[in-house]
Motif scaffolding. Structure first.
Motif, PDB file in Angstrom:
ATOM      1  N   ASP A 185      40.604  24.929  22.142  1.00 34.02           N
ATOM      2  CA  ASP A 185      41.022  24.553  23.489  1.00 34.02           C
ATOM      3  C   ASP A 185      42.078  25.528  23.980  1.00 34.02           C
ATOM      4  O   ASP A 185      42.882  26.047  23.205  1.00 34.02           O
ATOM      5  N   ALA A 186      42.067  25.768  25.291  1.00 33.76           N
ATOM      6  CA  ALA A 186      43.098  26.630  25.871  1.00 33.76           C
ATOM      7  C   ALA A 186      44.468  25.978  25.706  1.00 33.76           C
ATOM      8  O   ALA A 186      44.631  24.783  25.952  1.00 33.76           O
ATOM      9  N   THR A 187      45.445  26.766  25.276  1.00 35.97           N
ATOM     10  CA  THR A 187      46.783  26.211  25.050  1.00 35.97           C
ATOM     11  C   THR A 187      47.647  26.230  26.298  1.00 35.97           C
ATOM     12  O   THR A 187      48.654  25.528  26.360  1.00 35.97           O
ATOM     13  N   GLY A 188      47.284  27.028  27.287  1.00 32.69           N
ATOM     14  CA  GLY A 188      48.093  27.110  28.491  1.00 32.69           C
ATOM     15  C   GLY A 188      47.294  27.668  29.650  1.00 32.69           C
ATOM     16  O   GLY A 188      46.189  28.196  29.462  1.00 32.69           O
ATOM     17  N   PRO A 189      47.814  27.557  30.874  1.00 34.42           N
ATOM     18  CA  PRO A 189      47.116  28.092  32.039  1.00 34.42           C
ATOM     19  C   PRO A 189      46.865  29.592  31.909  1.00 34.42           C
ATOM     20  O   PRO A 189      47.693  30.324  31.367  1.00 34.42           O
ATOM     21  N   GLY A 190      45.710  30.045  32.417  1.00 42.69           N
ATOM     22  CA  GLY A 190      45.403  31.473  32.406  1.00 42.69           C
ATOM     23  C   GLY A 190      46.318  32.230  33.357  1.00 42.69           C
ATOM     24  O   GLY A 190      46.432  31.872  34.538  1.00 42.69           O
ATOM     25  N   ARG A 191      46.968  33.260  32.864  1.00 42.95           N
ATOM     26  CA  ARG A 191      47.934  34.005  33.676  1.00 42.95           C
ATOM     27  C   ARG A 191      47.554  35.476  33.856  1.00 42.95           C
ATOM     28  O   ARG A 191      48.277  36.220  34.487  1.00 42.95           O
ATOM     29  N   GLU A 192      46.409  35.861  33.311  1.00 40.70           N
ATOM     30  CA  GLU A 192      45.946  37.234  33.473  1.00 40.70           C
ATOM     31  C   GLU A 192      45.196  37.347  34.793  1.00 40.70           C
ATOM     32  O   GLU A 192      44.312  36.549  35.096  1.00 40.70           O
ATOM     33  N   VAL A 193      45.547  38.358  35.611  1.00 41.85           N
ATOM     34  CA  VAL A 193      44.911  38.560  36.917  1.00 41.85           C
ATOM     35  C   VAL A 193      43.805  39.595  36.764  1.00 41.85           C
ATOM     36  O   VAL A 193      44.060  40.732  36.345  1.00 41.85           O
ATOM     37  N   SER A 194      42.589  39.224  37.109  1.00 43.46           N
ATOM     38  CA  SER A 194      41.474  40.147  36.964  1.00 43.46           C
ATOM     39  C   SER A 194      41.536  41.219  38.045  1.00 43.46           C
ATOM     40  O   SER A 194      42.054  40.988  39.146  1.00 43.46           O
ATOM     41  N   PRO A 195      40.996  42.416  37.773  1.00 43.88           N
ATOM     42  CA  PRO A 195      40.954  43.476  38.801  1.00 43.88           C
ATOM     43  C   PRO A 195      40.217  43.024  40.057  1.00 43.88           C
ATOM     44  O   PRO A 195      40.610  43.373  41.172  1.00 43.88           O
ATOM     45  N   GLY A 196      39.152  42.226  39.890  1.00 43.80           N
ATOM     46  CA  GLY A 196      38.405  41.772  41.050  1.00 43.80           C
ATOM     47  C   GLY A 196      39.243  40.928  41.997  1.00 43.80           C
ATOM     48  O   GLY A 196      39.155  41.080  43.224  1.00 43.80           O
ATOM     49  N   LEU A 197      40.085  40.050  41.451  1.00 47.16           N
ATOM     50  CA  LEU A 197      40.938  39.229  42.310  1.00 47.16           C
ATOM     51  C   LEU A 197      42.019  40.060  42.979  1.00 47.16           C
ATOM     52  O   LEU A 197      42.387  39.806  44.131  1.00 47.16           O
ATOM     53  N   ARG A 198      42.525  41.059  42.279  1.00 46.65           N
ATOM     54  CA  ARG A 198      43.509  41.956  42.904  1.00 46.65           C
ATOM     55  C   ARG A 198      42.871  42.701  44.083  1.00 46.65           C
ATOM     56  O   ARG A 198      43.479  42.836  45.152  1.00 46.65           O
ATOM     57  N   HIS A 199      41.645  43.176  43.887  1.00 50.53           N
ATOM     58  CA  HIS A 199      40.957  43.875  44.975  1.00 50.53           C
ATOM     59  C   HIS A 199      40.699  42.928  46.141  1.00 50.53           C
ATOM     60  O   HIS A 199      40.820  43.320  47.313  1.00 50.53           O
ATOM     61  N   LEU A 200      40.332  41.685  45.843  1.00 48.19           N
ATOM     62  CA  LEU A 200      40.081  40.709  46.902  1.00 48.19           C
ATOM     63  C   LEU A 200      41.350  40.448  47.706  1.00 48.19           C
ATOM     64  O   LEU A 200      41.309  40.402  48.950  1.00 48.19           O
ATOM     65  N   LEU A 201      42.473  40.283  47.042  1.00 46.90           N
ATOM     66  CA  LEU A 201      43.736  40.066  47.750  1.00 46.90           C
ATOM     67  C   LEU A 201      44.047  41.229  48.682  1.00 46.90           C
ATOM     68  O   LEU A 201      44.424  41.026  49.844  1.00 46.90           O
ATOM     69  N   ASP A 202      43.895  42.446  48.184  1.00 46.52           N
ATOM     70  CA  ASP A 202      44.193  43.622  49.003  1.00 46.52           C
ATOM     71  C   ASP A 202      43.229  43.753  50.179  1.00 46.52           C
ATOM     72  O   ASP A 202      43.605  44.252  51.252  1.00 46.52           O
ATOM     73  N   ALA A 203      41.983  43.312  49.990  1.00 51.33           N
ATOM     74  CA  ALA A 203      40.985  43.440  51.047  1.00 51.33           C
ATOM     75  C   ALA A 203      41.213  42.446  52.186  1.00 51.33           C
ATOM     76  O   ALA A 203      40.728  42.656  53.300  1.00 51.33           O
ATOM     77  N   MET A 204      41.966  41.383  51.926  1.00 42.07           N
ATOM     78  CA  MET A 204      42.246  40.382  52.964  1.00 42.07           C
ATOM     79  C   MET A 204      43.435  40.857  53.789  1.00 42.07           C
ATOM     80  O   MET A 204      44.525  40.279  53.773  1.00 42.07           O
TER      81      MET A 204
END
Length: 278
Positions: free
Chosen positions: A97-116
């Motif tokens: 089981d995951a021990t904590g919230p996922g905190r790694e930001v994927s490159p795709g989400l970074r690109h999406l943020l910049d594109a908005m």
């Protein structure tokens, strides 16, 4: 326990080792690397096991790896959540089981943020720690580049001592806070072993009577969109829908400020976007 797929485990370990550069795991690059990626002895060192044992795993032979060995390999090879689950499954074990919230930001989400470019947006983990943001979001959450990771908590700011009591007179503000607490409680149930999340809840229970009251209601549920009205000191009165988009693979949330098409708020967002791009 399911069947150990030795060949698949061996191939997976070799490909994950080949993709890593020494600098990514804190090792010197060296000058005589004939193949890309880490050496076998480097992976063994990082995972705390003998080189002979690791070689046997990559050759598809040797004993059934324990869960402790698999967890050590996942850390050494910097596996993502999905990759770690796959490693356990091909080794014949149920994924942990995951021990904590996922905190790694994927490159795709970074690109999406910049594109908005004309829409304020930021990414938070399941505990509402801000992980990434675009330039327009800085007008609302501030420039967080100088704020250390672990101190960018939306929930802590929401219920902080500096928030005036008049702020809670707006029913939309209270609804926003209530749904945030309900979502936080859901995360608290999913990650009972995460010390950072437990510490955040304990801190807020002691510091904020309003948070304590909402927490005591035991509401559980994911965030829903809400309308926000902001008297921005530079942009003037703004009204937009605060849309929360769930990212299932990491249990993160993308929070987007969506103005009504043709509204004065959309025009204000566009003016700021043009200014920051110039």
């Amino acid at each position: 326990m399911s069947t150990l797929r030795r060949d698949e485990l061996a191939n997976f370990l070799r490909t994950r080792r080949a993709r890593l550069r020494p600098a990514e795991v804190g090792l010197p690059e060296g000058v005589r690397r004939r193949t890309p990626g880490l050496r076998r002895q480097e992976v063994a060192q990082l995972a705390g096991m003998s080189i002979d044992y690791y070689i046997r795993l990559e050759q598809g032979r040797g004993p059934h790896p324990s869960r402790q060995v698999l967890a050590a390999l996942a850390r050494a090879l910097l596996l993502s959540r999905d990759e770690r689950a796959y490693l356990f499954r091909v080794a014949g074990e149920a994924p942990p089981d995951a021990t904590g919230p996922g905190r790694e930001v994927s490159p795709g989400l970074r690109h999406l943020l910049d594109a908005m470019a004309e829409t304020p947006a930021y990414l938070v983990d399941a505990a509402y720690e801000i992980l990434a943001w675009n330039r327009l979001a800085a007008f609302f959450v501030g420039d967080l580049s100088a704020v250390p990771a672990g101190e960018r908590s939306m929930v802590r700011w929401m219920f902080g001592a500096a928030v005036p009591e008049s702020h809670w007179a707006d029913p939309e503000v209270l609804r926003f806070a209530r749904t945030t607490v309900a979502d936080l409680r859901a995360a608290y149930g999913r990650y009972p072993a995460d010390p950072a999340l437990a510490a955040l809840v304990t801190e807020l229970l002691g510091l904020s009577p309003r948070f304590a009251a909402l927490w005591a209601e035991h509401e559980v549920g994911e965030r829903r969109p809400t309308v926000k009205r902001v008297a921005h000191p530079e942009l003037g009165p703004l009204e937009f829908e605060c849309r929360v988009l769930h990212v299932p693979e990491t249990d993160q949330r993308l929070i987007v400020y969506v103005p009504e098409p043709g509204s004065s708020t959309q025009a204000a967002f566009r003016r700021v976007a043009e200014r920051v791009d110039s």
